[in-house]
Design a protein around this motif. Sequence first.
Motif, PDB file in Angstrom:
ATOM      1  N   HIS A 335      54.223  32.190  12.993  1.00  0.00           N
ATOM      2  CA  HIS A 335      55.124  33.262  12.568  1.00  0.00           C
ATOM      3  C   HIS A 335      56.171  33.619  13.620  1.00  0.00           C
ATOM      4  O   HIS A 335      55.977  33.434  14.819  1.00  0.00           O
ATOM      5  N   GLY A 336      57.271  34.154  13.097  1.00  0.00           N
ATOM      6  CA  GLY A 336      58.381  34.571  13.930  1.00  0.00           C
ATOM      7  C   GLY A 336      58.621  36.053  13.840  1.00  0.00           C
ATOM      8  O   GLY A 336      57.708  36.859  14.020  1.00  0.00           O
ATOM      9  N   TYR A 337      59.848  36.425  13.505  1.00  0.00           N
ATOM     10  CA  TYR A 337      60.225  37.835  13.461  1.00  0.00           C
ATOM     11  C   TYR A 337      59.349  38.600  12.477  1.00  0.00           C
ATOM     12  O   TYR A 337      58.980  38.098  11.415  1.00  0.00           O
ATOM     13  N   THR A 338      59.039  39.843  12.837  1.00  0.00           N
ATOM     14  CA  THR A 338      58.136  40.656  12.037  1.00  0.00           C
ATOM     15  C   THR A 338      58.727  42.031  11.771  1.00  0.00           C
ATOM     16  O   THR A 338      59.576  42.519  12.524  1.00  0.00           O
ATOM     17  N   THR A 339      58.250  42.636  10.721  1.00  0.00           N
ATOM     18  CA  THR A 339      58.643  44.008  10.388  1.00  0.00           C
ATOM     19  C   THR A 339      57.465  44.965  10.520  1.00  0.00           C
ATOM     20  O   THR A 339      57.544  46.106  10.111  1.00  0.00           O
ATOM     21  N   SER A 340      56.354  44.469  11.079  1.00  0.00           N
ATOM     22  CA  SER A 340      55.140  45.284  11.167  1.00  0.00           C
ATOM     23  C   SER A 340      54.407  44.992  12.465  1.00  0.00           C
ATOM     24  O   SER A 340      54.380  43.860  12.944  1.00  0.00           O
ATOM     25  N   GLN A 345      51.155  36.044  15.584  1.00  0.00           N
ATOM     26  CA  GLN A 345      51.952  34.824  15.644  1.00  0.00           C
ATOM     27  C   GLN A 345      51.242  33.622  15.034  1.00  0.00           C
ATOM     28  O   GLN A 345      51.874  32.754  14.442  1.00  0.00           O
ATOM     29  N   LEU A 346      49.939  33.524  15.221  1.00  0.00           N
ATOM     30  CA  LEU A 346      49.145  32.460  14.608  1.00  0.00           C
ATOM     31  C   LEU A 346      48.043  33.091  13.776  1.00  0.00           C
ATOM     32  O   LEU A 346      47.288  33.928  14.263  1.00  0.00           O
ATOM     33  N   HIS A 363      52.463  33.526  22.313  1.00  0.00           N
ATOM     34  CA  HIS A 363      53.820  33.418  22.843  1.00  0.00           C
ATOM     35  C   HIS A 363      54.431  34.803  23.072  1.00  0.00           C
ATOM     36  O   HIS A 363      54.104  35.766  22.373  1.00  0.00           O
ATOM     37  N   SER A 364      55.341  34.863  24.032  1.00  0.00           N
ATOM     38  CA  SER A 364      56.062  36.115  24.279  1.00  0.00           C
ATOM     39  C   SER A 364      57.313  36.214  23.419  1.00  0.00           C
ATOM     40  O   SER A 364      58.029  37.211  23.472  1.00  0.00           O
ATOM     41  N   SER A 365      57.588  35.176  22.622  1.00  0.00           N
ATOM     42  CA  SER A 365      58.684  35.179  21.662  1.00  0.00           C
ATOM     43  C   SER A 365      58.174  34.484  20.397  1.00  0.00           C
ATOM     44  O   SER A 365      57.068  33.947  20.378  1.00  0.00           O
ATOM     45  N   ARG A 366      58.981  34.464  19.346  1.00  0.00           N
ATOM     46  CA  ARG A 366      58.510  33.944  18.065  1.00  0.00           C
ATOM     47  C   ARG A 366      58.177  32.450  18.136  1.00  0.00           C
ATOM     48  O   ARG A 366      58.720  31.694  18.935  1.00  0.00           O
ATOM     49  N   THR A 378      43.704  19.439  17.087  1.00  0.00           N
ATOM     50  CA  THR A 378      44.537  20.311  17.917  1.00  0.00           C
ATOM     51  C   THR A 378      45.892  20.557  17.257  1.00  0.00           C
ATOM     52  O   THR A 378      46.447  19.671  16.622  1.00  0.00           O
ATOM     53  N   VAL A 379      46.404  21.762  17.430  1.00  0.00           N
ATOM     54  CA  VAL A 379      47.731  22.125  16.929  1.00  0.00           C
ATOM     55  C   VAL A 379      48.597  22.548  18.112  1.00  0.00           C
ATOM     56  O   VAL A 379      48.154  23.299  18.990  1.00  0.00           O
ATOM     57  N   ALA A 380      49.826  22.032  18.140  1.00  0.00           N
ATOM     58  CA  ALA A 380      50.795  22.428  19.159  1.00  0.00           C
ATOM     59  C   ALA A 380      51.784  23.412  18.553  1.00  0.00           C
ATOM     60  O   ALA A 380      52.298  23.189  17.450  1.00  0.00           O
ATOM     61  N   SER A 381      52.043  24.497  19.257  1.00  0.00           N
ATOM     62  CA  SER A 381      53.019  25.491  18.811  1.00  0.00           C
ATOM     63  C   SER A 381      54.130  25.590  19.846  1.00  0.00           C
ATOM     64  O   SER A 381      53.872  25.703  21.049  1.00  0.00           O
ATOM     65  N   ALA A 382      55.368  25.522  19.378  1.00  0.00           N
ATOM     66  CA  ALA A 382      56.533  25.668  20.254  1.00  0.00           C
ATOM     67  C   ALA A 382      57.170  27.026  19.976  1.00  0.00           C
ATOM     68  O   ALA A 382      57.393  27.387  18.812  1.00  0.00           O
ATOM     69  N   GLY A 383      57.462  27.778  21.041  1.00  0.00           N
ATOM     70  CA  GLY A 383      57.976  29.132  20.865  1.00  0.00           C
ATOM     71  C   GLY A 383      59.319  29.349  21.511  1.00  0.00           C
ATOM     72  O   GLY A 383      59.793  28.559  22.336  1.00  0.00           O
ATOM     73  N   GLY A 384      59.940  30.455  21.134  1.00  0.00           N
ATOM     74  CA  GLY A 384      61.207  30.840  21.717  1.00  0.00           C
ATOM     75  C   GLY A 384      61.091  31.240  23.171  1.00  0.00           C
ATOM     76  O   GLY A 384      62.105  31.430  23.850  1.00  0.00           O
TER      77      GLY A 384
END
Length: 420
Positions: A335-340, A345-346, A363-366, A378-384
């Motif tokens: 997940h990225g930008y949130t309204t809540s 994020q995962l 992550h400290s960003s989306r 395994t899953v790799a996540s790339a963040g801002g």
Amino acid sequence: MWNLDRDWYSPKSLLSTPTYYDFPEAYRRKLDEKLNLDSEGKPFRMLVFRGSPKSSKKSIRHIDQLQEEDAAALRNSGNQCLPRRVPKRESRVLDAPDIRNDYYSNTLDWGKNNIIVVALGTEIYFWNSVTSAVSRLFRAVGNNYPTSVSWSEDSKYLATGFLHSQLLLFDPETFKLVRNLEGHSKRIATLSWNNRILTSGSHDNSIINHDVRAKRSEVSRLKAHKAEVCGLKWSKRGNLLASGGNDNHVYVWDSNKMNYSSNFLHCFKDHRAAVKALAWCPYDSTVLASGGGTDDRCIKLWNVQKGTNICSIDTKAQVCGLQWNKHYKELLSGHGYTTSAESSQLCLWQYPSMTKVGTLDPHSSRILHLSQSPDGSTVASAGGDETIRFWDVFGPPPVTDRREDSVLDDLLSMKTSLIR
């Protein structure tokens, strides 16, 4: 060797053995009750031959029911022995400087060769997940840069789409450019392979199927989306293609009916924002998962056979990636930008109930991209935040799978019988 007394088993000795009628009547009555009545005092039905077809079918159905109950018990016991848990932290973190914080691009992919490809700024890098070796494949010039990357199914080729509409095919062994596939007029945001067919989606609203072995590579062009195509995913069997766009629509295409651009199988219009995240269910080929952007925030499951929506889950945040677990019936969302403040994020979801198993906020960003290892563990996540993080969230596979499958196969094939 057994030392047997011959008189013990001679016919003469058998004649002198006490018979049933030599015992007292009270003892014989008690013995009859034990042998012929069950625990409730009803006649015991074991070893009763039933010659009529009706009674035979009833007996078979009863055995099938018992076997199904035993199979369910085995599955439940296996789940209890190996409870699922979400890891508390990542197993590895890599720096990813200059990774573009762009929702519409797709610049991370994990190939079957265990090499991760990622676009960082104007450059494309390989990272070997076995040896941890890093190498640079390509560097764009000017104001051009990669906007999508995708390994072929056998990892013999790497496809890369660019801001200025180029679509390049590389040989990862020699690091050489193999082909330049033409056809788009604007940036290429998404790519997906189906054997020798490479499918590309662009900001020019079109989808092109390229046969990478043919001299004239363009096989068909699909123009149903009214805005940029930012999500593409071929089904495992290669008979269906799902596409998502910035027009908030999801299209499903039949591979046998792609000669005409408007000949789609389904068009799902329930999302209220761009659809980038798409994933076909590995347990049911008729189920497609899709995720919407910031104004939608929903994961939706679709039955592509019936053309209907199965369910919709409000995740409270922009859905940037979806990955199915190959070993357990689960779906991971990034997940990225949130309204809540309640969003994460995962998120790991149990299928088909879509109840939440666990969450992570690494992550400290989306989160921008998700990709899965070849073994599905395994899953790799790339963040801002310019990092790539690795999560052992899908594995290892259940150790009881092989044992349970063997027992269940024996039960269903009548190779074994149960003593009750």
